[in-house]
Design an enzyme around this catalytic site. Sequence first.
Site, PDB file in Angstrom:
ATOM      1  N   HIS A 143      -7.219 -77.169  56.039  1.00  0.00           N
ATOM      2  CA  HIS A 143      -6.621 -77.950  54.957  1.00  0.00           C
ATOM      3  C   HIS A 143      -6.456 -79.394  55.402  1.00  0.00           C
ATOM      4  O   HIS A 143      -5.900 -79.649  56.467  1.00  0.00           O
ATOM      5  CB  HIS A 143      -5.258 -77.384  54.563  1.00  0.00           C
ATOM      6  CG  HIS A 143      -5.320 -75.979  54.066  1.00  0.00           C
ATOM      7  ND1 HIS A 143      -5.485 -74.894  54.914  1.00  0.00           N
ATOM      8  CD2 HIS A 143      -5.255 -75.468  52.812  1.00  0.00           C
ATOM      9  CE1 HIS A 143      -5.524 -73.783  54.191  1.00  0.00           C
ATOM     10  NE2 HIS A 143      -5.388 -74.107  52.922  1.00  0.00           N
ATOM     11  N   LYS A 170     -12.624 -70.839  54.292  1.00  0.00           N
ATOM     12  CA  LYS A 170     -11.932 -71.592  53.235  1.00  0.00           C
ATOM     13  C   LYS A 170     -11.650 -73.015  53.699  1.00  0.00           C
ATOM     14  O   LYS A 170     -11.164 -73.222  54.810  1.00  0.00           O
ATOM     15  CB  LYS A 170     -10.608 -70.912  52.878  1.00  0.00           C
ATOM     16  CG  LYS A 170      -9.749 -71.695  51.879  1.00  0.00           C
ATOM     17  CD  LYS A 170      -8.324 -71.150  51.815  1.00  0.00           C
ATOM     18  CE  LYS A 170      -7.448 -72.046  50.953  1.00  0.00           C
ATOM     19  NZ  LYS A 170      -6.012 -71.683  51.067  1.00  0.00           N
ATOM     20  N   SER A 232       1.969 -73.488  45.170  1.00  0.00           N
ATOM     21  CA  SER A 232       2.052 -73.620  46.626  1.00  0.00           C
ATOM     22  C   SER A 232       1.240 -74.795  47.141  1.00  0.00           C
ATOM     23  O   SER A 232       1.309 -75.124  48.325  1.00  0.00           O
ATOM     24  CB  SER A 232       1.575 -72.328  47.307  1.00  0.00           C
ATOM     25  OG  SER A 232       0.204 -72.095  47.037  1.00  0.00           O
TER      26      SER A 232
END
Length: 253
Positions: A143, A170, A232
């Site tokens: 992220h 991801k 979130s």
Amino acid sequence: MATVKVRDVVFGAGAPKICVPMVGRTLDQLVNETEVLKVLDFDLAEWRVDFFEHVEDIEEVKSALFEIRARLGEKPLLFTFRSKREGGQREVSDDYYGALNKALAQTGEIDLVDVELFQEQSVVRELVDTAHEHGVKVVMSSHDFARTPVKEEILMRLCRMQELGADLPKIAVMPQNASDVLVLLDATNTMREHFADRPFITMSMSGLGGVTRLAGEVFGSALTFGSAVEASAPGQINAADLRNILNLLHMQT
């Protein structure tokens, strides 16, 4: 490209699957969230345990997990501790991060576990091995809440996750402008066409990146996140609206 099946959910086939995060700080709040989920159309739930007030007590986390699992029925459950440096609620030591995720993977009560790519590499490898030994799929994640890396960097991270044994690589990035959103979509399409041998997940965050949460079937992302009670991450769309939009787009592809 291979698909990945978790309970009755098949990633990498058809429309992107919808994951709804649970972000309760107390067990009562988490129980309330599971009640809300009972009336939602979604594919899997994510427990963002970094929000939980007792996250630094593994036995308390296990106890809460058993309650959550019992209430979710047959819905798959993704267990995620998001570190503060990757947009989460708190930071813990590498040792505790590894111990927490390893202990929860061994319970038999979770279906997937999030493992951050940039944790200590020995911890990453051990968690992948432990998860797979116990039939738990690995969502390996990266992220970037500050920027959108260049296309080559996005591809490098996703390919590295494949090499490390992720079942579902991801990456989530933050756009500063529309061009950044196009970089993420271009990288996603290139990954699907040239490098991916398994389903993967990409998204551009904030309202600016909202289109990437909807266009996975076109560009190649297998999962999207929708909110139920509280988002979130920036840019999450309400899960009910998300399903309607994905179904509409699926009919056109």
